[in-house]
Write a protein that holds these residues in place. Sequence first.
Motif, PDB file in Angstrom:
ATOM      1  N   LEU A  24       0.842  -1.195   0.000  1.00  0.00           N
ATOM      2  CA  LEU A  24       0.000   0.000   0.000  1.00  0.00           C
ATOM      3  C   LEU A  24       0.878   1.246   0.000  1.00  0.00           C
ATOM      4  O   LEU A  24       1.753   1.409   0.852  1.00  0.00           O
ATOM      5  N   MET A  25       0.605   2.151  -0.953  1.00  0.00           N
ATOM      6  CA  MET A  25       1.369   3.385  -1.084  1.00  0.00           C
ATOM      7  C   MET A  25       0.413   4.578  -1.013  1.00  0.00           C
ATOM      8  O   MET A  25      -0.808   4.424  -1.141  1.00  0.00           O
ATOM      9  N   LEU A  26       1.002   5.753  -0.822  1.00  0.00           N
ATOM     10  CA  LEU A  26       0.184   6.948  -0.645  1.00  0.00           C
ATOM     11  C   LEU A  26      -0.681   7.226  -1.869  1.00  0.00           C
ATOM     12  O   LEU A  26      -1.858   7.606  -1.738  1.00  0.00           O
ATOM     13  N   TRP A  27      -0.150   7.001  -3.068  1.00  0.00           N
ATOM     14  CA  TRP A  27      -0.928   7.315  -4.259  1.00  0.00           C
ATOM     15  C   TRP A  27      -2.123   6.374  -4.404  1.00  0.00           C
ATOM     16  O   TRP A  27      -3.140   6.737  -5.042  1.00  0.00           O
ATOM     17  N   HIS A  28      -2.040   5.202  -3.803  1.00  0.00           N
ATOM     18  CA  HIS A  28      -3.205   4.318  -3.803  1.00  0.00           C
ATOM     19  C   HIS A  28      -4.372   4.951  -3.031  1.00  0.00           C
ATOM     20  O   HIS A  28      -5.528   4.851  -3.450  1.00  0.00           O
ATOM     21  N   ILE A  29      -4.033   5.578  -1.921  1.00  0.00           N
ATOM     22  CA  ILE A  29      -5.065   6.233  -1.112  1.00  0.00           C
ATOM     23  C   ILE A  29      -5.698   7.379  -1.887  1.00  0.00           C
ATOM     24  O   ILE A  29      -6.922   7.542  -1.905  1.00  0.00           O
ATOM     25  N   TYR A  30      -4.860   8.197  -2.533  1.00  0.00           N
ATOM     26  CA  TYR A  30      -5.388   9.298  -3.342  1.00  0.00           C
ATOM     27  C   TYR A  30      -6.311   8.776  -4.444  1.00  0.00           C
ATOM     28  O   TYR A  30      -7.399   9.319  -4.690  1.00  0.00           O
ATOM     29  N   LEU A  31      -5.889   7.729  -5.112  1.00  0.00           N
ATOM     30  CA  LEU A  31      -6.674   7.187  -6.217  1.00  0.00           C
ATOM     31  C   LEU A  31      -8.015   6.647  -5.745  1.00  0.00           C
ATOM     32  O   LEU A  31      -9.059   6.930  -6.350  1.00  0.00           O
ATOM     33  N   THR A  32      -8.003   5.865  -4.667  1.00  0.00           N
ATOM     34  CA  THR A  32      -9.268   5.312  -4.173  1.00  0.00           C
ATOM     35  C   THR A  32     -10.204   6.413  -3.677  1.00  0.00           C
ATOM     36  O   THR A  32     -11.427   6.328  -3.867  1.00  0.00           O
ATOM     37  N   ASN A  33      -9.655   7.459  -3.066  1.00  0.00           N
ATOM     38  CA  ASN A  33     -10.497   8.578  -2.639  1.00  0.00           C
ATOM     39  C   ASN A  33     -11.118   9.296  -3.836  1.00  0.00           C
ATOM     40  O   ASN A  33     -12.282   9.705  -3.792  1.00  0.00           O
ATOM     41  N   CYS A  34     -10.343   9.448  -4.901  1.00  0.00           N
ATOM     42  CA  CYS A  34     -10.875  10.084  -6.116  1.00  0.00           C
ATOM     43  C   CYS A  34     -12.006   9.249  -6.707  1.00  0.00           C
ATOM     44  O   CYS A  34     -13.051   9.784  -7.119  1.00  0.00           O
ATOM     45  N   ILE A  35     -11.808   7.948  -6.768  1.00  0.00           N
ATOM     46  CA  ILE A  35     -12.847   7.071  -7.320  1.00  0.00           C
ATOM     47  C   ILE A  35     -14.101   7.106  -6.462  1.00  0.00           C
ATOM     48  O   ILE A  35     -15.228   7.208  -6.970  1.00  0.00           O
ATOM     49  N   THR A  36     -13.908   7.046  -5.151  1.00  0.00           N
ATOM     50  CA  THR A  36     -15.056   7.093  -4.242  1.00  0.00           C
ATOM     51  C   THR A  36     -15.813   8.406  -4.375  1.00  0.00           C
ATOM     52  O   THR A  36     -17.051   8.428  -4.411  1.00  0.00           O
TER      53      THR A  36
END
Length: 351
Positions: A24-36
């Motif tokens: 798990l990396m920081l950009w994964h969090i950004y991406l999932t938040n954008c999708i949500t």
Amino acid sequence: MLTADSVAAICSLLVLLLSRQEQLMLWHIYLTNCITGFMNAFQAPASSVAIGKIVPQDKIKQVSGLDSFSSNLVMVFSPMLAAALFAAGGLTLVIAIDLISFCFAFLVLLFVLRIPEELSAAKGENRQKGGLKEGLDYLRRTPVIYINIITMALINFLSRLTYENILSPMILSRSGNDTAVLGIVNAAIGIGGIAGGILVSSGKIKWDSLKMIYFSAAFSFCFGDLLMGMGRNVYLWSLAAIAASFPIAFIDAGHMDILYRTVPSDIQGRVFAVRNALQKSTIPLGILLGGALADYVFEPFMAGESSLAAVLSLLVGTGSGSGMAVMFLCTGILGSTCSILSYRKIRACSH
């Protein structure tokens, strides 16, 4: 709604899998938040239309109050619950509970809730052709709703300048980095929202919807923001937090009542989508601008030796955080003034 929530759940599941594999990396969090967030743009208007179909017209304000109550209850207790779950089982347990709650809500929505469909095939074709443009055209032809939505956008902007943005650093800098004080103030915000939601949902408030919106907004800015800026201890900050959050349920209830009573049911989806876009478009601007104004304008200004800074220091004090306190004074004055002026304007349009 099922589709949007399912995509959000898949994002949570992916985060869980990546975390378990230690990838798990920081950009994964950004991406999932954008999708949500993207899926919420579909879920929110659909949910609003569904409420209009299954809730009697005279119960809209009470249901809006229940929504405010539940939202603030989540805001108060979810951080504590998340911390307890994280301490007990780490991120895996937190996301597992998230997915379990999704499954429960999904099954209720799929098998229990029945949303009546009243649109004919012909209307459905017109709906597809009209699209977002028809929602915009409707707002232009209905100044009462248009002014109301613009007012809500302004409220979102001003609240993100301060409460969403600089409340925590201001309190920490003025309390000697006392996180307990910050926690109490944040809890007071949630408690005020819960109390307001309970009162609205009781059905005992019979105010005119326009007064509920604009007088409540003026009260929130005047007594919440101004007192927050002038406060210098946990007692005044907590009182200000309650004064700011308590009226929010009234604002939301009045706003939803006007929308459901005015907007025809066959175009509510489009109108609500446009409303969400307009109201929330000011949120990122407020968040970005608030931090910049605090760091580069207000804090340096209050650290200077101008006569105006000296006068303002009599209200907010001096030292670190005083510039952010002045920002609360500004939003309090601007917000309450705009609320009263908008009320007079919308009353004139309605007549």
